[in-house]
Scaffold this motif. Structure first.
Motif, PDB file in Angstrom:
ATOM      1  N   GLN A  53     -14.627  21.171  -2.696  1.00 10.03           N
ATOM      2  CA  GLN A  53     -14.369  20.749  -1.323  1.00 10.03           C
ATOM      3  C   GLN A  53     -12.926  20.273  -1.212  1.00 10.03           C
ATOM      4  N   ILE A  54     -12.319  20.555  -0.072  1.00  8.44           N
ATOM      5  CA  ILE A  54     -10.940  20.138   0.184  1.00  8.44           C
ATOM      6  C   ILE A  54     -10.954  18.797   0.918  1.00  8.44           C
ATOM      7  N   PHE A  55     -10.155  17.859   0.421  1.00 10.94           N
ATOM      8  CA  PHE A  55     -10.053  16.541   1.045  1.00 10.94           C
ATOM      9  C   PHE A  55      -8.592  16.253   1.384  1.00 10.94           C
ATOM     10  N   LYS A  61       0.139   1.187   0.918  1.00 11.71           N
ATOM     11  CA  LYS A  61       0.929   0.342   0.040  1.00 11.71           C
ATOM     12  C   LYS A  61       0.122  -0.887  -0.374  1.00 11.71           C
ATOM     13  N   THR A  62       0.166  -1.214  -1.645  1.00 13.84           N
ATOM     14  CA  THR A  62      -0.505  -2.412  -2.130  1.00 13.84           C
ATOM     15  C   THR A  62       0.509  -3.534  -2.252  1.00 13.84           C
ATOM     16  N   SER A  63       0.040  -4.700  -2.651  1.00 10.90           N
ATOM     17  CA  SER A  63       0.937  -5.847  -2.810  1.00 10.90           C
ATOM     18  C   SER A  63       1.952  -5.625  -3.923  1.00 10.90           C
ATOM     19  N   LYS A  64       1.650  -4.685  -4.817  1.00 12.80           N
ATOM     20  CA  LYS A  64       2.565  -4.388  -5.921  1.00 12.80           C
ATOM     21  C   LYS A  64       3.515  -3.241  -5.558  1.00 12.80           C
ATOM     22  N   HIS A  65       3.536  -2.869  -4.284  1.00  9.69           N
ATOM     23  CA  HIS A  65       4.415  -1.795  -3.793  1.00  9.69           C
ATOM     24  C   HIS A  65       4.086  -0.446  -4.434  1.00  9.69           C
ATOM     25  N   ARG A  66       2.849  -0.291  -4.791  1.00  4.81           N
ATOM     26  CA  ARG A  66       2.401   0.978  -5.349  1.00  4.81           C
ATOM     27  C   ARG A  66       1.358   1.560  -4.414  1.00  4.81           C
ATOM     28  N   ASP A  67       1.424   2.856  -4.190  1.00  3.82           N
ATOM     29  CA  ASP A  67       0.471   3.483  -3.287  1.00  3.82           C
ATOM     30  C   ASP A  67      -0.951   3.378  -3.813  1.00  3.82           C
ATOM     31  N   ARG A  68      -1.853   3.064  -2.902  1.00  6.04           N
ATOM     32  CA  ARG A  68      -3.286   3.170  -3.177  1.00  6.04           C
ATOM     33  C   ARG A  68      -3.694   4.529  -2.644  1.00  6.04           C
ATOM     34  N   VAL A  69      -4.153   5.405  -3.528  1.00  7.50           N
ATOM     35  CA  VAL A  69      -4.432   6.785  -3.153  1.00  7.50           C
ATOM     36  C   VAL A  69      -5.945   6.986  -3.064  1.00  7.50           C
ATOM     37  N   PHE A  70      -6.391   7.506  -1.931  1.00  7.22           N
ATOM     38  CA  PHE A  70      -7.825   7.739  -1.775  1.00  7.22           C
ATOM     39  C   PHE A  70      -8.054   8.980  -0.927  1.00  7.22           C
ATOM     40  N   LEU A  71      -9.290   9.423  -0.915  1.00  6.41           N
ATOM     41  CA  LEU A  71      -9.650  10.602  -0.150  1.00  6.41           C
ATOM     42  C   LEU A  71     -10.057  10.186   1.255  1.00  6.41           C
ATOM     43  N   LYS A  72      -9.418  10.787   2.238  1.00  6.12           N
ATOM     44  CA  LYS A  72      -9.647  10.415   3.638  1.00  6.12           C
ATOM     45  C   LYS A  72     -11.118  10.593   4.018  1.00  6.12           C
TER      46      LYS A  72
END
Length: 236
Positions: A53-55, A61-72
């Motif tokens: 399946q395509i997502f 942005k988190t508090s540590k300035h790092r992206d939080r990556v998740f599936l929409k």
């Protein structure tokens, strides 16, 4: 979402020999004959199924300035710097699950009682077969997206790099893999049927380089018999 069946067209004999620990020395004729027999057996009674399946990918942005990556539109967060780096130029990804089916597990289990040597060879042939099936599916998806000017990343699975194997249940839940292709996971993260693979593949409008070559990215790095002997299993 695509749910499909596929056949095992190829079992790589050289890969099977690596799994069995043959590293250049002569193979006894009876073992060689049994390998060919097991290759044909695996082709015959494997019943591969796969789902993908395509997502869309979302980032925060988190508090540590790092992206939080998740599936929409899901609650599935992709954990680990390695998977996030691989998807850094992607706005979509493929989630894929593949299994050879429960019959393969049953055949190997029966041979563990009847003929231990044959069970070990069958297991090695099945490992090569599932990889071959994954490669074929990967090539089909890549051809489809290349035709419209898009590019795929490497295939990346829970347990590779710093992506924890504990993400396996969420992975299968998002794909509804248990209901659709009969793929489940034990409390220890082992997939059932055993000869199964899950993987993430990024989709980008830029050509992607190979990011994760090298045995050090494999979860078996510390205990790998191939690496200790100075060779590779060929997956990296």
């Amino acid at each position: 979402m695509e749910v499909s069946e596929i056949s095992v067209k190829k079992v790589n004999r050289q890969e099977v020999l690596k799994y069995l620990g043959f590293r250049g020395h002569e193979i006894p004729s009876d073992v060689d004959a049994l390998i060919y027999e097991c290759i044909e057996d695996i082709k015959s009674f494997s019943k591969p199924k796969y789902i993908y399946q395509i997502f869309e990918i979302d980032r925060e942005k988190t508090s540590k300035h790092r992206d939080r990556v998740f599936l929409k539109d899901t609650d599935f967060v992709l954990i680990g710097n390695d998977i996030n780096e691989m998807l850094s130029e992607c706005d979509r990804c493929v989630l894929m699950a593949v299994t050879l089916g429960v019959v393969v597990d049953n055949k190997i289990r029966v041979q563990q009682i009847r003929d231990l040597t044959k069970s070990i060879i069958l297991d090695s042939c099945a490992s090569s077969a599932i990889e071959s099936v994954c490669n074929e599916i990967n090539e089909r998806i890549e051809k489809e997206y290349n035709a419209i000017g898009l590019f795929l990343t490497d295939r990346f699975s829970p347990g590779y790099g710093d992506m924890p194997i504990s993400q396996q249940p969420d992975f299968l839940r998002v794909l509804d893999a248990q209901r659709k292709i009969g793929l489940n996971v034990s409390s220890s993260g082992i997939m059932i049927p055993r000869k199964s693979v899950t993987a993430i593949i990024g989709i980008s409008n830029k050509k992607q380089i190979k990011r994760f070559a090298g045995c050090e990215n494999c979860k078996m790095f510390m205990n790998c018999e191939y690496r200790k002997s100075g060779i590779s299993c060929g997956r990296f």
